[in-house]
Design an enzyme around this catalytic site. Structure first.
Site, PDB file in Angstrom:
ATOM      1  N   LYS A 184       0.852  -1.181   0.000  1.00 59.43           N
ATOM      2  CA  LYS A 184       0.000   0.000   0.000  1.00 59.43           C
ATOM      3  C   LYS A 184       0.888   1.232   0.000  1.00 59.43           C
ATOM      4  O   LYS A 184       1.406   1.655   1.029  1.00 59.43           O
ATOM      5  CB  LYS A 184      -0.928   0.046   1.219  1.00 59.43           C
ATOM      6  CG  LYS A 184      -2.063   1.069   1.025  1.00 59.43           C
ATOM      7  CD  LYS A 184      -2.462   1.786   2.288  1.00 59.43           C
ATOM      8  CE  LYS A 184      -1.546   2.919   2.646  1.00 59.43           C
ATOM      9  NZ  LYS A 184      -1.576   4.044   1.660  1.00 59.43           N
ATOM     10  N   PRO A 185       1.109   1.818  -1.174  1.00 57.29           N
ATOM     11  CA  PRO A 185       1.902   3.048  -1.209  1.00 57.29           C
ATOM     12  C   PRO A 185       1.095   4.218  -0.667  1.00 57.29           C
ATOM     13  O   PRO A 185      -0.134   4.134  -0.516  1.00 57.29           O
ATOM     14  CB  PRO A 185       2.183   3.219  -2.709  1.00 57.29           C
ATOM     15  CG  PRO A 185       1.019   2.564  -3.390  1.00 57.29           C
ATOM     16  CD  PRO A 185       0.634   1.406  -2.498  1.00 57.29           C
ATOM     17  N   GLY A 235       7.414   5.300   8.054  1.00 58.62           N
ATOM     18  CA  GLY A 235       6.594   6.488   8.204  1.00 58.62           C
ATOM     19  C   GLY A 235       6.790   7.121   9.569  1.00 58.62           C
ATOM     20  O   GLY A 235       7.855   6.997  10.190  1.00 58.62           O
ATOM     21  N   SER A 236       5.765   7.765  10.051  1.00 55.31           N
ATOM     22  CA  SER A 236       5.877   8.523  11.303  1.00 55.31           C
ATOM     23  C   SER A 236       5.864   7.606  12.517  1.00 55.31           C
ATOM     24  O   SER A 236       5.330   6.497  12.479  1.00 55.31           O
ATOM     25  CB  SER A 236       4.718   9.522  11.409  1.00 55.31           C
ATOM     26  OG  SER A 236       3.498   8.838  11.638  1.00 55.31           O
ATOM     27  N   GLU A 257      10.532   1.536  10.269  1.00 52.43           N
ATOM     28  CA  GLU A 257      11.495   2.635  10.194  1.00 52.43           C
ATOM     29  C   GLU A 257      10.704   3.922  10.347  1.00 52.43           C
ATOM     30  O   GLU A 257       9.895   4.269   9.481  1.00 52.43           O
ATOM     31  CB  GLU A 257      12.265   2.645   8.867  1.00 52.43           C
ATOM     32  CG  GLU A 257      13.339   3.722   8.857  1.00 52.43           C
ATOM     33  CD  GLU A 257      13.935   3.966   7.492  1.00 52.43           C
ATOM     34  OE1 GLU A 257      13.890   5.137   7.033  1.00 52.43           O
ATOM     35  OE2 GLU A 257      14.424   3.011   6.882  1.00 52.43           O
ATOM     36  N   LEU A 258      10.964   4.630  11.442  1.00 53.67           N
ATOM     37  CA  LEU A 258      10.122   5.758  11.814  1.00 53.67           C
ATOM     38  C   LEU A 258      10.905   7.069  11.744  1.00 53.67           C
ATOM     39  O   LEU A 258      11.879   7.177  11.022  1.00 53.67           O
ATOM     40  CB  LEU A 258       9.545   5.500  13.208  1.00 53.67           C
ATOM     41  CG  LEU A 258       8.846   4.131  13.356  1.00 53.67           C
ATOM     42  CD1 LEU A 258       8.361   3.921  14.775  1.00 53.67           C
ATOM     43  CD2 LEU A 258       7.717   3.975  12.356  1.00 53.67           C
ATOM     44  N   CYS A 291      14.300  10.420   5.664  1.00 57.91           N
ATOM     45  CA  CYS A 291      14.355   9.975   7.058  1.00 57.91           C
ATOM     46  C   CYS A 291      15.762  10.075   7.634  1.00 57.91           C
ATOM     47  O   CYS A 291      15.932  10.270   8.837  1.00 57.91           O
ATOM     48  CB  CYS A 291      13.859   8.534   7.169  1.00 57.91           C
ATOM     49  SG  CYS A 291      12.130   8.301   6.717  1.00 57.91           S
ATOM     50  N   GLU A 389      10.727  16.669  14.228  1.00 59.22           N
ATOM     51  CA  GLU A 389      11.276  16.449  12.892  1.00 59.22           C
ATOM     52  C   GLU A 389      10.593  17.419  11.920  1.00 59.22           C
ATOM     53  O   GLU A 389       9.375  17.438  11.786  1.00 59.22           O
ATOM     54  CB  GLU A 389      11.028  15.011  12.461  1.00 59.22           C
ATOM     55  CG  GLU A 389      11.656  14.656  11.127  1.00 59.22           C
ATOM     56  CD  GLU A 389      11.435  13.197  10.759  1.00 59.22           C
ATOM     57  OE1 GLU A 389      12.280  12.632  10.048  1.00 59.22           O
ATOM     58  OE2 GLU A 389      10.408  12.625  11.177  1.00 59.22           O
TER      59      GLU A 389
END
Length: 526
Positions: A184-185, A235-236, A257-258, A291, A389
């Site tokens: 799911k992009p 993502g977040s 990976e956040l 990121c 961020e």
């Protein structure tokens, strides 16, 4: 501003890609906007949770035959895919740019990264997936083997900032290991995922083995995570916690990976000009929407002024622009939301007393979401950009009073994704790097050295995530280990004719023998 749209991103071409989004009923369309001009470039069906579940059903059916194929055949698909990515990279870059507004050089980094990832795992799949002999319970009498089995169907939720790399980099080892993938992009970048899927199918991958579902994460995310046998999310941190909670309830493993607030440390003996030149790349690649990009720099007081002069000079040399060519260093931000966030962070900092050494303005003459690379000083803890961020072309430069101070401040905050240490003494820099709380630390480079080291694990600590991509673990995470232990002779239970006391003495003797054999082998005896 009028851009000449490449044939590869004309509406008819994108409509053909959208046909690969399979739905179980008619769905409304989801418009995809180009950040270059804020115009719609194409539309995809807006999937429902039912469509997600259908994609998983089709993927599971396709996976059974794929997992039974000889590994050599699976590898051949990705060797072909590697070549196609390089051969077709021009069309790939066009689609990536149309959806993200990034500079073509940044899009090119994605294409090369995807090809390198396919090559790496194609070359190492046999070793990573091979069955391995393990030490048995009783020397000579127990033969123990560890096998690797695919987990099933992997769900990949990929973000908008690197839609090519992050929609396929996790999928490559997952597919090679015998799994299927449902991706799911981000709703803003579906066509990049669809184009890379098209190349996979052209390379020989069964069509249902890599499915793309399009739509908003808050509408499809729970259905995707709930149906997955393993989840990859980039993502977040906030959404990552939700993904992890849902996966945990289903007893499904995941890698996340956040976010990051990545530091660069410039020590007193650093090559200031080299550090400044690379910092411009590390801070402003992909307009800072990376990121791993550097958002805070701690410079030793002895070289602060020299570094600032060089860094501001290098930043001003960067060319900001929008176009399907290699004329620009920095592209635009990807959306109005990103522009608003960047502007809010800079305005808050300035209102609280920060100084803008260069940049600090939106550039509507370049594009609707373009913003200048911006260098700030005098940033203090109460400012939003000091702790949150920004994810844009903004960096704060701080003075540090020695190594200990720089390390302590670099380790402040909950994130720990990436860091950079600059010094003329690489041995000392490596020692400093070990003291930094981050999953990857680059010495005399901003982020590319660690990211491109595909043989080494990559991921974050703290609020920057769990799990790792790249390296052997980047493939074995998509497998379940199975241990098969074969006992020669009698089973490892006390025979009725052996007294209990004698049996305990025999077990003790076996343990002592095993311990001595282990020590002998460790000492080089075998």
């Amino acid at each position: 501003m009028t851009l000449s749209t490449p044939t590869t991103v004309r509406r008819s071409r994108l409509d053909a890609l959208a046909d690969a989004v399979v739905t179980v009923a008619d769905r409304p369309s989801l418009a995809v906007e180009s950040p270059f001009d804020a115009e719609t470039v194409g539309e995809v069906p807006a999937c429902s949770p039912d469509d997600v579940r259908d994609a998983f059903d089709r993927a599971r059916a396709a996976r059974a035959e794929w997992a039974d194929r000889p590994l050599s055949e699976r590898i051949a698909v990705f060797e072909e895919f590697h070549d196609r990515v390089l051969d077709e990279q021009s069309s790939l870059l066009d689609v990536v740019q149309a959806e993200t507004g990034k500079a073509r050089l940044d899009a090119h980094e994605e294409a090369v990264d995807v090809a390198a990832t396919a090559r790496y795992y194609a070359n190492h799949a046999r070793a990573f997936l091979a069955s391995r002999r393990r030490t048995g319970a009783v020397p000579l009498l127990t033969r123990t083997t560890e096998h690797r089995k695919p987990v099933g169907v992997v769900g990949v939720i990929s973000p908008w900032n690197y839609p090519l790399t992050l929609s396929i980099s996790d999928a490559v080892p997952a597919l090679l290991a015998g799994n299927a993938v449902v991706c799911k992009p981000d709703e803003g970048t579906p066509f990049t995922a669809l184009r890379i899927r098209e190349l996979l199918v052209e390379s020989g991958l069964p069509a249902d083995l890599f499915a793309v579902v399009a739509g908003r994460g808050d509408e499809l995310g729970e259905a995707l995570v709930s149906a997955s046998d393993y989840v990859c999310f980039t993502g977040s941190t906030e959404v990552g916690r939700t993904v992890a909670a849902t996966a945990g309830r289903n007893l499904v493993d995941c890698s996340l990976e956040l976010g990051g607030k990545n530091p660069m440390l410039v020590l007193a003996d650093a090559d200031v000009d080299a550090a400044a030149e690379n910092a411009a790349h590390a801070c402003f690649s992909n307009a800072g929407q990376l990121c791993l990009s550097v958002e805070r720099i701690y410079v030793d007081a002895d070289v602060r002024e020299a570094f600032l002069d060089a860094f501001v000079r290098e930043t001003r040399r960067l060319t900001l622009g929008a176009g399907y060519d290699f004329d620009y260093d920095v592209g635009t931000l990807t959306s109005a939301a990103q522009l608003e966030k960047v502007e809010a962070h800079v305005e808050d900092a300035v209102d609280e007393g920060a100084s803008v050494l260069t940049g600090g303005r939106r550039r509507e003459d370049v594009g609707p979401y373009a913003y200048e690379p911006t260098v700030l000083t005098d940033v203090t803890e109460e400012m939003t950009c000091a702790t949150e961020e920004t994810f844009g072309p903004v960096v704060a430069v701080h003075e540090a009073s020695g190594i200990a101070d720089a390390v302590e401040r670099a380790n402040e905050g909950p994130h720990g994704l990436n860091a950079s240490v600059w010094s003329g003494d690489t041995a000392r820099a490596e020692q400093v790097a070990e003291r930094v709380d981050a999953g990857t630390v680059n010495v005399n480079d901003g982020y590319a050295a660690a990211w491109a080291s595909l043989d080494a694990p990559m991921g974050g600590v703290g609020d920057s995530g769990i799990g790792r991509r790249h390296g052997e673990v980047g493939m074995t995470r998509f497998t379940e280990s199975q241990t098969v232990a074969t006992q020669r002779g009698r089973p490892l239970t006390r025979p009725a004719e052996v007294p209990r006391r004698l049996w305990t003495l025999l077990l003790n003797a076996n343990e002592r023998l095993t311990s001595r054999l282990t020590a002998w082998r460790r000492g080089g005896g075998g």
